[in-house]
Design an enzyme around this catalytic site. Structure first.
Site, PDB file in Angstrom:
ATOM      1  N   GLY A  34      11.001   4.264  -2.578  1.00 52.83           N
ATOM      2  CA  GLY A  34       9.304   3.958  -2.325  1.00 52.83           C
ATOM      3  C   GLY A  34       9.212   5.664  -1.775  1.00 52.83           C
ATOM      4  O   GLY A  34       7.660   5.903  -2.172  1.00 52.83           O
ATOM      5  N   GLU A  38       9.993  -1.512  -4.234  1.00 51.44           N
ATOM      6  CA  GLU A  38      11.457  -1.970  -3.745  1.00 51.44           C
ATOM      7  C   GLU A  38      12.740  -2.029  -4.035  1.00 51.44           C
ATOM      8  O   GLU A  38      12.807  -1.987  -5.151  1.00 51.44           O
ATOM      9  CB  GLU A  38      11.041  -3.921  -3.999  1.00 51.44           C
ATOM     10  N   HIS A  67      -1.932  -6.887   7.474  1.00 50.88           N
ATOM     11  CA  HIS A  67      -2.681  -7.327   6.300  1.00 50.88           C
ATOM     12  C   HIS A  67      -3.876  -7.499   6.509  1.00 50.88           C
ATOM     13  O   HIS A  67      -4.635  -7.956   5.762  1.00 50.88           O
ATOM     14  CB  HIS A  67      -1.695  -8.153   6.481  1.00 50.88           C
ATOM     15  N   ASP A 110       5.342   1.492   4.271  1.00 59.13           N
ATOM     16  CA  ASP A 110       5.162   0.435   4.550  1.00 59.13           C
ATOM     17  C   ASP A 110       6.849   0.886   5.015  1.00 59.13           C
ATOM     18  O   ASP A 110       7.379  -0.778   4.783  1.00 59.13           O
ATOM     19  CB  ASP A 110       4.764  -0.930   5.044  1.00 59.13           C
ATOM     20  N   SER A 119       2.054  -7.850   1.537  1.00 59.65           N
ATOM     21  CA  SER A 119       1.556  -7.017   0.868  1.00 59.65           C
ATOM     22  C   SER A 119       0.786  -7.307  -0.878  1.00 59.65           C
ATOM     23  O   SER A 119      -0.197  -7.189  -1.088  1.00 59.65           O
ATOM     24  CB  SER A 119       1.915  -5.328   1.349  1.00 59.65           C
ATOM     25  N   HIS A 175       7.158   0.434  -0.239  1.00 61.82           N
ATOM     26  CA  HIS A 175       8.199  -0.632   0.083  1.00 61.82           C
ATOM     27  C   HIS A 175       7.366  -1.939   0.517  1.00 61.82           C
ATOM     28  O   HIS A 175       7.281  -2.862   0.986  1.00 61.82           O
ATOM     29  CB  HIS A 175       7.874   0.228   2.023  1.00 61.82           C
TER      30      HIS A 175
END
Ligand code: SAM
Length: 285
Positions: A149, A123, A18, A169, A105, A41
């Site tokens: 994703g 997602e 992050h 991710d 995120s 993701h």
């Protein structure tokens, strides 16, 4: 799909990922032209650290809580400027003080993008995507989608903005996730080679990470960086010993920022090991 990020929100791996995300978004925001962000993701966008799940593991206590503690003690030194956008964002989400809310995120992208920018949050988990809509879906610039994703890396690239970021991710629930990460990235990169890509991976054992970096090198992806933080000895592959990012087309300042940041994070967040690693897989042309 058993993975739930609430158990890990704000841990040492989130801190590195992050902070890097904030550095990239701030770089993109320097030009007036709009940028695009794809979070393949996305998770739920906002995490309650007082929840039973987060309290059960308490991982955030050895991650974001330690970093905020360093800030409060005035120990960030030369890292103040690099960490401030991330730490200030977390503090802003907790206006009553303490540490209850932690941004995922999508929330970081939400906060650091502007009126002219656009983001897609993908997602797959049916419950998490509804939660994500509540946390980050009320803004017309931000599109939350229940989707795969990996497919989005093909369907959503290249973006009309022609500048921006792709964060990949995945939960690493499958045995072949390292190869999949690189192979699917390459499909997206083939469609859009000028975007900034940030690929997250866990470090459990060294060999699988080296192989993934080798795949990127073999593919000849210029301007690709490998940044790692190791907080435990690599004496068992059963635990999350470290965390890493492959960053492709990083902002030109990011390498030097990571040179300062990674040793600091290793020292502050390290447990049975305090190591970091930064290298160009392929340097810029
Ligand atoms: N990027 C988030 C952040 O930094 O706050 C954390 C994401 S978490 C590591 C991984 C997420 O991917 C989980 O919420 C999981 O439900 C979701 N997921 C798993 N497989 C997926 C897929 N094929 N496509 C999209 N999302 C997926």
């Amino acid at each position: 799909m058993n993975y739930r990020h609430i158990y890990h929100a704000g841990n040492f791996a989130d801190c590195l990922k992050h902070i890097v995300l904030t550095r990239i978004l701030l770089h993109l925001g320097k030009k007036e032209k709009p940028f695009f962000a794809l979070d393949t993701h996305a998770g739920i966008g906002l995490y309650d650290l007082s929840s039973d799940e987060a309290q059960k593991t308490g991982e955030w206590q050895d991650g974001i809580a330690r970093l905020l503690g360093e800030k409060e003690k005035g120990l960030l030194g030369r890292l103040t400027g690099i960490c401030a956008p991330y730490l200030d964002l977390v503090t802003d989400l907790n206006p009553e003080g303490g540490l209850k809310c932690y941004p995922g995120s999508p929330k970081i992208i939400d906060r650091l993008s502007r009126a002219q920018d656009r983001a897609f949050f993908i997602e797959k988990h049916p419950v998490d995507v509804e939660q994500l809509k509540v946390n980050c879906g009320r803004d017309r610039r931000l599109h939350v989608r229940a989707d795969d994703g990996w497919v989005a890396l093909r369907s959503d690239l290249p973006p009309q903005e022609r500048r921006g970021l792709v964060l990949i991710d995945p939960p690493f629930e499958q045995a072949n996730e390292y190869e999949r990460l690189v192979a699917e990235f390459l499909k997206g990169y083939k469609r859009w080679s000028t975007g900034i890509y940030c690929l997250w991976y866990p470090i459990k054992a060294r060999r699988e990470v080296d192989q993934a970096a080798g795949m990127l090198k073999e593919a000849g992806i210029a301007n690709s960086l490998r940044a790692e933080l190791v907080i435990h000895k690599l004496d068992t592959a059963k635990r999350l010993n470290g965390t890493g990012l492959f960053i492709i087309n990083p902002p030109f300042t990011l390498h030097d920022e990571l040179k300062l940041l990674l040793p600091f994070l290793a020292q502050t967040l390290g447990q049975t090991a305090q190591r970091s690693h930064l290298e160009w897989i392929c340097p810029p042309d």
